[in-house]
Design an enzyme around this catalytic site. Structure first.
Site, short mmCIF file in Angstrom:
data_model
loop_
_atom_site.label_atom_id
_atom_site.label_comp_id
_atom_site.label_asym_id
_atom_site.label_seq_id
_atom_site.Cartn_x
_atom_site.Cartn_y
_atom_site.Cartn_z
N CYS A 133 0.84 -1.20 0.00
CA CYS A 133 0.00 0.00 0.00
C CYS A 133 0.87 1.24 0.00
CB CYS A 133 -0.91 -0.01 1.22
SG CYS A 133 -1.91 1.49 1.38
N PHE A 134 0.68 2.10 -0.98
CA PHE A 134 1.61 3.22 -1.14
C PHE A 134 1.47 4.30 -0.08
CE2 PHE A 134 -1.08 4.87 -5.05
CZ PHE A 134 -2.18 5.07 -4.25
#
Length: 216
Positions: free
Chosen positions: A55-56
């Site tokens: 997840c960025f």
């Protein structure tokens, strides 16, 4: 004549859906934390790196906290869809991964040190997932910007695999190391999300195995 209602069911995204768009998504121009630009042109002394490790939101925070990093941005890379949005990414049909663009000053932090943060911040053996986050957009990948970055990334991957094995992790790493492709900036609300939402979700978790920089 067709009609529209906010109560209409949204059309599902399928393999036949027309994805992407000709124009880039609207997004921020400056970093929410540092105030620095997140888009080129950047000063000549700065370099760029691109990492994908789950997840960025959490991945970007890991990188903007590194001393010597000038700016960061999140976006999409590695697929075939032009200017995708987040909904399209999550459908799995764009083939893009969630990515962090890192703009750094090599006089203050080396690419090797960024690789160390990358490897130690996630589990690179999990394929199309990262922890509870499942999907191709969460795959582990490095997009190199030069032959030197490619060499260092490849060496570091070999060394981190050995470090994992030495610490009892028998699974093989699935990290892709590829030459750079076009980076598409994500929507504004995704940029520096965890600075705007300090209690927001972060699924980034390492293996607890460290990487030595001595031989990279």
């Amino acid at each position: 004549m067709s009609s529209f209602s906010f109560f209409d069911e949204p059309k599902p995204i399928t393999s036949d859906s027309k994805l992407g768009r000709q124009l880039p998504l609207e997004t921020a121009s400056h970093h929410f934390v540092s105030g620095h630009s997140i888009k080129p042109p950047f000063a000549e002394h700065l370099q760029q790196a691109i990492f994908c490790f789950g997840c960025f939101w959490g991945a970007e925070r890991k990188m903007w906290q590194v001393q010597g990093v000038y700016s960061t941005a999140v976006g999409y890379i590695g697929g075939h869809t032009l200017n995708p949005n987040y909904k399209e990414l999550c459908s799995g049909y764009t083939d893009h991964a969630e990515a962090v663009l890192v703009i750094f000053d090599p006089a203050l932090v080396s690419y090797k040190e960024l690789l160390k943060v990358f490897w130690e911040s996630h589990n690179p053996t999990q394929g199309m997932r990262q922890g509870a986050d499942i999907g191709s957009q969460y795959r582990s990948a490095i997009y190199t910007q030069s032959d030197e970055q490619l060499s260092q990334a490849t060496i570091s991957a070999t060394q981190y695999q050995q470090a994992l094995n030495d610490n009892g992790v028998v699974d093989k790493m699935t990290t892709e190391i590829l030459s750079t492709r076009e980076f598409f900036y994500a929507e504004e609300y995704h940029q520096q999300y965890l600075a705007k939402n300090p209690e927001g979700y972060c699924g980034i978790k390492g293996t607890g195995v460290s990487l030595s920089l001595i031989h990279i």
